[in-house]
Design a protein around this motif. Structure first.
Motif, PDB file in Angstrom:
ATOM      1  N   LEU A 129      51.364  30.614 -64.759  1.00  0.00           N
ATOM      2  CA  LEU A 129      51.127  29.293 -64.178  1.00  0.00           C
ATOM      3  C   LEU A 129      51.608  29.144 -62.856  1.00  0.00           C
ATOM      4  N   TYR A 130      52.812  29.566 -62.564  1.00  0.00           N
ATOM      5  CA  TYR A 130      53.448  29.248 -61.051  1.00  0.00           C
ATOM      6  C   TYR A 130      52.664  30.215 -60.131  1.00  0.00           C
ATOM      7  N   GLY A 131      52.100  31.561 -60.642  1.00  0.00           N
ATOM      8  CA  GLY A 131      51.517  32.462 -59.437  1.00  0.00           C
ATOM      9  C   GLY A 131      52.562  33.697 -59.619  1.00  0.00           C
ATOM     10  N   LEU A 132      52.027  34.736 -59.963  1.00  0.00           N
ATOM     11  CA  LEU A 132      52.769  36.175 -59.844  1.00  0.00           C
ATOM     12  C   LEU A 132      52.758  36.324 -58.360  1.00  0.00           C
ATOM     13  N   ASP A 133      51.930  36.143 -57.481  1.00  0.00           N
ATOM     14  CA  ASP A 133      52.177  36.588 -56.308  1.00  0.00           C
ATOM     15  C   ASP A 133      53.133  35.587 -55.205  1.00  0.00           C
ATOM     16  N   LYS A 134      53.658  34.661 -55.994  1.00  0.00           N
ATOM     17  CA  LYS A 134      54.690  33.780 -55.424  1.00  0.00           C
ATOM     18  C   LYS A 134      56.154  34.340 -55.742  1.00  0.00           C
ATOM     19  N   LEU A 135      56.305  35.315 -56.829  1.00  0.00           N
ATOM     20  CA  LEU A 135      57.477  35.609 -57.126  1.00  0.00           C
ATOM     21  C   LEU A 135      58.068  36.768 -56.161  1.00  0.00           C
ATOM     22  N   PRO A 136      59.226  36.733 -55.827  1.00  0.00           N
ATOM     23  CA  PRO A 136      60.025  37.836 -54.926  1.00  0.00           C
ATOM     24  C   PRO A 136      59.981  39.079 -55.720  1.00  0.00           C
ATOM     25  N   TYR A 137      59.873  40.312 -55.095  1.00  0.00           N
ATOM     26  CA  TYR A 137      59.975  41.599 -55.770  1.00  0.00           C
ATOM     27  C   TYR A 137      60.731  42.508 -54.853  1.00  0.00           C
ATOM     28  N   LYS A 138      61.256  43.619 -55.344  1.00  0.00           N
ATOM     29  CA  LYS A 138      61.848  44.753 -54.812  1.00  0.00           C
ATOM     30  C   LYS A 138      61.977  45.608 -55.588  1.00  0.00           C
ATOM     31  N   MET A 139      61.986  46.842 -54.957  1.00  0.00           N
ATOM     32  CA  MET A 139      61.885  47.947 -55.757  1.00  0.00           C
ATOM     33  C   MET A 139      63.445  48.354 -56.416  1.00  0.00           C
ATOM     34  N   PRO A 140      63.238  48.810 -57.633  1.00  0.00           N
ATOM     35  CA  PRO A 140      64.543  48.904 -58.406  1.00  0.00           C
ATOM     36  C   PRO A 140      65.526  50.116 -57.897  1.00  0.00           C
ATOM     37  N   SER A 141      66.795  49.985 -57.544  1.00  0.00           N
ATOM     38  CA  SER A 141      67.426  51.125 -57.380  1.00  0.00           C
ATOM     39  C   SER A 141      67.386  52.016 -58.437  1.00  0.00           C
ATOM     40  N   MET A 142      67.453  53.248 -57.785  1.00  0.00           N
ATOM     41  CA  MET A 142      67.404  54.578 -58.604  1.00  0.00           C
ATOM     42  C   MET A 142      68.436  55.450 -58.380  1.00  0.00           C
ATOM     43  N   LEU A 143      69.570  55.401 -59.129  1.00  0.00           N
ATOM     44  CA  LEU A 143      70.582  56.303 -58.890  1.00  0.00           C
ATOM     45  C   LEU A 143      70.679  57.691 -59.497  1.00  0.00           C
ATOM     46  N   SER A 144      70.804  58.718 -58.881  1.00  0.00           N
ATOM     47  CA  SER A 144      70.809  60.027 -59.532  1.00  0.00           C
ATOM     48  C   SER A 144      71.797  60.938 -58.890  1.00  0.00           C
ATOM     49  N   ASP A 145      72.391  61.879 -59.461  1.00  0.00           N
ATOM     50  CA  ASP A 145      73.118  62.823 -58.704  1.00  0.00           C
ATOM     51  C   ASP A 145      72.107  64.302 -58.752  1.00  0.00           C
ATOM     52  N   GLY A 146      72.156  64.563 -57.175  1.00  0.00           N
ATOM     53  CA  GLY A 146      71.434  65.737 -57.055  1.00  0.00           C
ATOM     54  C   GLY A 146      72.422  66.908 -57.154  1.00  0.00           C
ATOM     55  N   LEU A 147      72.200  67.736 -58.145  1.00  0.00           N
ATOM     56  CA  LEU A 147      72.815  68.934 -58.498  1.00  0.00           C
ATOM     57  C   LEU A 147      72.656  69.997 -57.578  1.00  0.00           C
ATOM     58  N   VAL A 148      73.191  70.797 -56.732  1.00  0.00           N
ATOM     59  CA  VAL A 148      73.085  71.779 -55.842  1.00  0.00           C
ATOM     60  C   VAL A 148      72.351  72.939 -56.679  1.00  0.00           C
ATOM     61  N   MET A 149      71.297  73.629 -56.387  1.00  0.00           N
ATOM     62  CA  MET A 149      70.761  74.662 -57.237  1.00  0.00           C
ATOM     63  C   MET A 149      71.900  75.982 -57.097  1.00  0.00           C
ATOM     64  N   SER A 150      71.932  76.392 -58.108  1.00  0.00           N
ATOM     65  CA  SER A 150      73.029  77.622 -58.405  1.00  0.00           C
ATOM     66  C   SER A 150      72.346  78.849 -57.649  1.00  0.00           C
ATOM     67  N   ARG A 151      73.353  79.666 -57.315  1.00  0.00           N
ATOM     68  CA  ARG A 151      72.867  80.887 -56.470  1.00  0.00           C
ATOM     69  C   ARG A 151      71.968  81.694 -57.219  1.00  0.00           C
ATOM     70  N   PHE A 152      72.007  81.749 -58.672  1.00  0.00           N
ATOM     71  CA  PHE A 152      71.251  82.504 -59.431  1.00  0.00           C
ATOM     72  C   PHE A 152      69.638  82.092 -59.187  1.00  0.00           C
TER      73      PHE A 152
END
Length: 343
Positions: A17-40
């Motif tokens: 009823l209020y209007g979805l276009d009036k709601l503030p929005y932002k991308m969710p933060s995505m925290l991940s640990d990037g593991l270094v690929m092994s030598r193998f």
């Protein structure tokens, strides 16, 4: 409203009823640990891409094979048999990967393909000493070639023997790992005695390459010679990690090239002659065998081998007066240690 069951339903109605276009929005933060690929993994990926760029197709074969078939290549006492195998054709874990590669080459040849190049990264299994429950596992890299190495083309020419094409592919793999190999004739019973070699790095046998023995080829009813190579990939990585990489400056002065041809017994390997020639002087930076001849004018059991030798100094351009005595020393050393004579 019978469909309003919880607070989320109320929030949805208010937002509509209020209007979805009036709601503030932002991308969710995505925290991940990037593991270094092994030598193998990084090394395996690099070699996969390299072989694919060279026209090789990756094969994925079963680790289970017939014990009778595997016995053509290895000792049955080393094999691990499955308790609940599906069939006799898949009753045993393979101790080496190249028997499966032979089947891959054979199947594709029977389907009409005439230019076959495959590789496979896989594990093989060996029975351990008494008391050990789990079999010993190791990763191997296998290459297989059959038929025309180069696709049919007016520009392809007759080409070299597939042994040398396969050897080149193996040397590229080793170069990716910063390894340099030496070769000696292989005594493996399943390989052709005149077209096979063990691959040696830092004094250790890391694999082999060569054609299937003609008798075994007939027994397996192969329609064309099969060329195979197999490496212990874990051992290659271990040796690669021990390599110390450094920069060696090159001379700013032009090199001098000289040719030398000698007649020597066919039993003398080229690698031994290369080393003898290079050992004469520190000015020798490269020795290349560019011609091999036996026939008219050459005694039975002898062959002519011609080498191009590169001489270079860091501080000046060498002269013929400096190089010619070195060529004489090379000829004398080859004569004394290998029985060679200048042609």
């Amino acid at each position: 409203r019978n469909d309003i069951l919880h607070t989320a339903s109320i929030a949805e109605e208010v937002a509509r009823l209020y209007g979805l276009d009036k709601l503030p929005y932002k991308m969710p933060s995505m925290l991940s640990d990037g593991l270094v690929m092994s030598r193998f993994e990084s090394s395996r990926r690099a070699i996969r891409h390299q072989l694919a760029d060279a026209g090789y197709i990756e094969a994925v074969n079963y680790s289970f094979m017939s014990k009778d078939y595997l016995s053509n290549f290895d000792n049955p006492d080393q094999m691990v048999s499955l308790v609940n195998h599906l069939s006799e054709e898949m009753s045993t874990l393979r101790t080496q990967a190249f028997p499966g590669m032979i089947r891959t080459l054979e199947t594709n040849w029977n389907q009409g393909e005439r230019s076959l190049r495959f590789f496979e990264f896989t594990k093989v299994f060996e029975k351990q000493k008494q008391g050990e429950k789990q079999p010993y596992e190791k990763t191997v890299l296998t290459l297989g070639v059959m038929g025309d190495y180069l696709p049919l083309s007016w520009a392809a020419g007759s080409g070299a023997d597939n042994f040398y094409y396969l050897k080149g592919a193996c040397e590229n793999v080793l170069a990716t790992l910063k390894l340099h190999a030496a070769y000696k004739p292989s005594e493996r019973a399943y390989l052709h005695p005149g077209k096979s070699a063990d691959v040696i790095v830092d004094g250790q046998v890391v694999g082999f390459l060569g054609a299937i023995h003609p008798d075994l080829e007939d027994k397996l009813d192969l329609k064309a010679p099969a060329y195979l190579a197999e490496f212990e990939f874990d051992l290659l990585l271990e040796l690669s990690e021990k390599q110390k990489q450094g920069y060696t400056p090159f001379s700013k002065f032009p090199p001098i090239y000289k040719d030398i041809a000698v007649v020597v017994s066919k039993d003398v390997p080229s690698a031994g002659m290369d080393a003898l020639i290079a050992s004469v002087s520190s000015y020798v930076t490269d020795v290349t065998l560019f011609d091999l001849y036996s026939g008219k004018g050459i005694e039975e059991g002898q062959q002519s081998m011609a080498y191009r030798i590169c001489f270079s100094a860091m501080d000046r351009t060498l002269t013929d007066d400096e190089i010619n005595p070195l060529l004489t020393q090379m000829a004398e050393k080859l004569s004394k240690e290998l029985g060679a004579r200048l042609r």
